[in-house]
Design a protein around this motif. Structure first.
Motif, short mmCIF file in Angstrom:
data_model
loop_
_atom_site.label_atom_id
_atom_site.label_comp_id
_atom_site.label_asym_id
_atom_site.label_seq_id
_atom_site.Cartn_x
_atom_site.Cartn_y
_atom_site.Cartn_z
N SER A 323 76.86 -9.22 17.71
CA SER A 323 76.80 -9.86 19.02
C SER A 323 77.08 -8.86 20.14
N LEU A 324 76.79 -9.31 21.36
CA LEU A 324 76.96 -8.43 22.51
C LEU A 324 78.43 -8.15 22.81
N PHE A 325 79.26 -9.18 22.82
CA PHE A 325 80.62 -9.00 23.28
C PHE A 325 81.61 -8.68 22.17
N TYR A 326 81.28 -8.99 20.93
CA TYR A 326 82.22 -8.75 19.85
C TYR A 326 81.69 -7.81 18.77
N GLY A 327 80.46 -7.37 18.91
CA GLY A 327 79.86 -6.59 17.84
C GLY A 327 79.14 -5.34 18.29
N ILE A 328 78.20 -4.95 17.45
CA ILE A 328 77.56 -3.66 17.60
C ILE A 328 76.57 -3.60 18.76
N ALA A 329 76.07 -4.76 19.21
CA ALA A 329 75.13 -4.74 20.33
C ALA A 329 75.78 -4.19 21.60
N GLY A 330 77.03 -4.59 21.84
CA GLY A 330 77.73 -4.07 23.01
C GLY A 330 78.01 -2.59 22.91
N ILE A 331 78.27 -2.13 21.69
CA ILE A 331 78.49 -0.70 21.48
C ILE A 331 77.20 0.08 21.74
N ALA A 332 76.07 -0.49 21.32
CA ALA A 332 74.79 0.15 21.59
C ALA A 332 74.54 0.26 23.09
N CYS A 333 74.94 -0.77 23.83
CA CYS A 333 74.83 -0.71 25.29
C CYS A 333 75.61 0.48 25.85
N LEU A 334 76.83 0.63 25.37
CA LEU A 334 77.66 1.74 25.85
C LEU A 334 77.01 3.08 25.51
N PHE A 335 76.52 3.25 24.29
CA PHE A 335 75.90 4.52 23.90
C PHE A 335 74.75 4.87 24.84
N TRP A 336 73.98 3.85 25.22
CA TRP A 336 72.85 4.10 26.12
C TRP A 336 73.36 4.41 27.53
N ASP A 337 74.35 3.68 27.97
CA ASP A 337 74.81 3.85 29.35
C ASP A 337 75.50 5.18 29.60
N VAL A 338 76.14 5.75 28.59
CA VAL A 338 76.77 7.05 28.83
C VAL A 338 75.72 8.14 29.04
N LEU A 339 74.47 7.86 28.65
CA LEU A 339 73.39 8.82 28.90
C LEU A 339 72.92 8.77 30.35
N SER A 340 73.12 7.64 31.02
CA SER A 340 72.74 7.49 32.43
C SER A 340 73.88 6.81 33.17
N PRO A 341 75.01 7.50 33.32
CA PRO A 341 76.20 6.84 33.86
C PRO A 341 76.03 6.34 35.29
N HIS A 342 75.17 6.98 36.08
CA HIS A 342 74.95 6.54 37.45
C HIS A 342 74.30 5.17 37.52
N ALA A 343 73.60 4.79 36.44
CA ALA A 343 72.92 3.49 36.41
C ALA A 343 73.62 2.50 35.49
N SER A 344 74.78 2.84 34.99
CA SER A 344 75.47 2.00 34.02
C SER A 344 76.00 0.73 34.66
N LYS A 345 76.02 -0.34 33.87
CA LYS A 345 76.58 -1.61 34.29
C LYS A 345 77.18 -2.31 33.07
N PHE A 346 78.36 -2.84 33.22
CA PHE A 346 78.94 -3.64 32.15
C PHE A 346 78.05 -4.87 31.96
N PRO A 347 77.47 -5.04 30.77
CA PRO A 347 76.53 -6.16 30.57
C PRO A 347 77.19 -7.51 30.85
N GLY A 348 76.54 -8.30 31.66
CA GLY A 348 77.04 -9.63 31.96
C GLY A 348 78.20 -9.67 32.92
N TYR A 349 78.58 -8.52 33.49
CA TYR A 349 79.71 -8.50 34.41
C TYR A 349 79.40 -7.76 35.70
N GLU A 350 78.69 -6.65 35.60
CA GLU A 350 78.34 -5.87 36.78
C GLU A 350 76.85 -6.00 37.07
N LEU A 351 76.51 -5.87 38.33
CA LEU A 351 75.11 -5.93 38.77
C LEU A 351 74.69 -4.62 39.43
#
Length: 351
Positions: A323-351
């Motif tokens: 799942s997104l908030f308790y599992g590996i999907a959220g971790i995958a989001c983080l891995f992608w976002d650290v590659l483009s930190p200027h465009a990063s957003k906490f999924p479902g919390y930041e816009l």
């Protein structure tokens, strides 16, 4: 519980939408999924909630954005119509003076979560999609509910209860509700109440650690995560600093909360809600606020920890391992976002 958290698994929505265009078969699956799933199951599974993360509001909001991006404006308009049907829920704009109708105010299950879904739509489709004449009565109801809830503590202008407890974290508490309110045009009185509530929280941190209580009056200094503790406050204070740039205390408070996360954020759990992945997003928010590369390095350090520790067990650590908030999907989001930190957003919390 089926929710948008199970669907929104890319690190930011542009990445999600870009991915959708690459495989025609995936596009077909997406269209079929939305038509069949939402029409046949959504009222059975999600009818109680109107929020982005846990309710039909989120499914409709994602449908609006995805179909608009795919150029299927007719289907996008259909989902927008369904979202506006949700907006007609009688309890949304009802304040405490009218009984409140029992709807909570929080991000996960309540009115703030509905507002976030609307913000999500407007962010990607345009602000005319869900106008302020629909949204501001809900904002006003949330503020009125917070003032009524604060009658037990005159030193804090806004307080909200979830099942009898005044939580401070993002899902059910002050951090999440205030974070949403900061996205709206507030009059001077309302803005002062939001700022004073943030100041109250900052002044009532644990003196030794600088961490934040999970709930009002809770003496246990044990949790550093998005759900409870300094992480969500770091992100919310970053937003407050952007909205009130002349109020230096919010920028300083965000940085101080980030230091708590750096010192104590390598927790046992892994996910966004209560683990290392969610904690790393505090650093990405601080990077976007300050431009200081140290926060990118800290986010990468937490991501590296996730990669090297128990990476073979990530999907089996919880009942919601993917799942997104308790599992590996959220971790995958983080891995992608650290590659483009200027465009990063906490999924479902930041816009």
């Amino acid at each position: 519980m089926i929710s948008v958290g199970h669907l929104l698994t890319c690190p930011n929505n542009q990445h999600l939408l870009d991915a959708l265009t690459k495989t025609s078969s995936f596009l077909n699956v997406t269209v079929i999924y939305y038509w069949t799933f939402t029409t046949h199951l959504i009222y059975i599974v999600l009818c109680r909630h109107v929020t982005f993360l846990r309710g039909r509001g989120g499914i409709y909001a994602l449908g609006v954005v995805v179909m608009n991006f795919l150029g299927d404006h007719q289907t996008s308009a259909h989902f927008l119509h369904m979202f506006h049907e949700v907006a007609r829920e009688k309890a949304l704009p009802v304040g405490p003076e009218e009984g409140g109708f029992g709807m909570s105010y929080d991000l996960l299950c309540g009115r703030a979560g509905f507002l976030w879904a609307a913000l999500f739509i407007n962010n990607y489709v345009g602000e005319s999609a869900v106008t302020n004449d629909v949204l501001m009565p809900v904002v006003e109801a949330i503020l009125a509910g917070g003032r009524a809830g604060a009658c037990v503590n005159q030193s804090c202008p806004l307080m909200y209860r979830w099942h009898g407890t005044i939580y401070w974290g993002a899902p059910h508490g002050l951090a999440g509700i205030l974070h949403v309110l900061l996205h709206f045009p507030l009059c001077e009185e309302d803005a002062e109440d939001v700022k004073s509530t943030l100041r109250y929280m900052m002044s009532n941190r644990f003196p030794n650690s600088g961490n934040y209580p999970s709930s009002e009056g809770n003496p246990r200094d044990t949790l550093v995560q998005w759900s409870h503790g300094a992480t969500s406050m770091a992100i919310t204070l970053c937003k407050a600093s952007q909205v009130f740039p002349n109020e230096r205390e919010f920028r300083d408070g965000a940085i101080e909360a980030g230091e708590v996360v750096w010192k104590s954020g390598l927790v046992k759990k892994m996910g966004l809600a209560d683990g290392v992945a969610g904690n790393a997003y505090a650093f990405l928010s601080l990077y976007r606020l300050t431009g200081d590369e140290i926060y990118v390095e800290r986010a990468k350090a937490f991501a590296s920890y996730l990669y090297h520790h128990n990476r073979n067990e990530l999907a089996s650590t919880t009942d919601n391992g993917y799942s997104l908030f308790y599992g590996i999907a959220g971790i995958a989001c983080l891995f992608w976002d650290v590659l483009s930190p200027h465009a990063s957003k906490f999924p479902g919390y930041e816009l």
